[in-house]
Design an enzyme around this catalytic site. Structure first.
Site, short mmCIF file in Angstrom:
data_model
loop_
_atom_site.label_atom_id
_atom_site.label_comp_id
_atom_site.label_asym_id
_atom_site.label_seq_id
_atom_site.Cartn_x
_atom_site.Cartn_y
_atom_site.Cartn_z
CG HIS A 11 -0.21 0.05 2.53
ND1 HIS A 11 0.33 1.20 3.06
CD2 HIS A 11 0.05 -0.94 3.41
CE1 HIS A 11 0.91 0.93 4.21
NE2 HIS A 11 0.76 -0.37 4.45
NE ARG A 62 -1.60 -0.12 6.73
CZ ARG A 62 -2.09 -0.73 7.82
NH1 ARG A 62 -3.29 -0.40 8.27
NH2 ARG A 62 -1.37 -1.66 8.44
CD GLU A 89 2.50 -4.94 8.24
OE1 GLU A 89 2.81 -6.13 8.00
OE2 GLU A 89 3.16 -3.97 7.83
CG HIS A 184 -0.59 -4.62 4.89
ND1 HIS A 184 -1.03 -3.37 5.25
CD2 HIS A 184 -1.70 -5.34 4.57
CE1 HIS A 184 -2.36 -3.34 5.16
NE2 HIS A 184 -2.77 -4.52 4.75
#
Length: 230
Positions: A11, A62, A89, A184
């Protein structure tokens, strides 16, 4: 027959990336720069004539916003997109929300380096009543609580990303689909560790820049034959 291609896209810069905070599963938005990075990733992909058949993202805004902004540049917002927590993440436990420099001042550079960069050391865990415990978030209502992390090492992240890759993504690639995965830094590092057969002690030095498409080309045996950043 052309190689099937998978693009891994971290991202764009988030607000907490900008503020140098541990983010993990905290659902923070992209910064203005991050939105520009995501759009620019889409422009780069369009310049190289990429057309995706499917997209996978994490459950975090995100990554979802990054995929949307990139796909918009490709006139591909219509393709199937699957959001899955296995691509989230790494969960940073009680470190989430803390400034990395201030945390280093409190606990020492060496301890923070171990929490951040070691392969199999978990951070301090969140409690069940913490605002950062995912079991209290509606996104994860359907997940067995025994699977929901209180804090993860990179190894823990690897152990949840790989079954999703092999069970969900690989069959789609084998059918000839070109895939975009917007995720991520640590979930993608886990995947890169597997794809490139990187040793535990070496993966700690691998960095993935925000908003930079990383292309993997696979042969018919699902072996990566080439990888490169656009």
């Amino acid at each position: 027959m052309k190689n099937t291609r998978v693009v891994l896209l971290r991202h764009g810069q988030s607000v907490w990336n900008k503020e140098n905070r541990f983010t993990g599963w905290a659902n923070v938005p992209l910064s203005e720069q991050g939105e520009a990075e995501a759009r620019n990733a889409g422009v780069k992909l369009k310049e190289q004539d990429f057309q995706f058949d499917a997209c996978y993202t994490s459950m975090l805004d995100r990554a979802i916003k990054t995929s949307n902004l990139a796909l918009e540049q490709l006139d591909s917002l219509w393709i199937p997109v699957q959001h899955d927590w296995h691509l989230n993440e790494r969960h940073y436990g009680n470190l989430q929300g803390l400034n990395k420099a201030e945390t280093a001042q409190e606990f020492g550079d060496e301890q923070v380096h171990v929490w951040r960069r070691s392969y199999d050391v978990e951070p301090p865990q969140v409690s069940d009543d913490s605002k950062y415990y995912p079991g209290n978030d509606r996104r994860y209502e359907g997940i067995d609580h025994s699977q929901i992390p209180h804090g993860e090492s990179l190894k823990d992240t690897y152990d949840r990303v790989l079954p999703f890759w092999n069970g969900t993504v690989v069959p789609n690639i084998e059918s000839g689909s070109d895939i975009l995965i917007a995720a991520h830094g640590n979930s993608l590092r886990a995947l890169i560790k597997y794809l490139d057969n990187i040793a535990d002690e070496d993966i700690v030095d691998v960095e993935i820049p925000t908003g930079s498409p990383l292309v993997y080309e696979f042969d018919e045996q699902m072996k990566p034959v080439k990888s490169y950043y656009l």
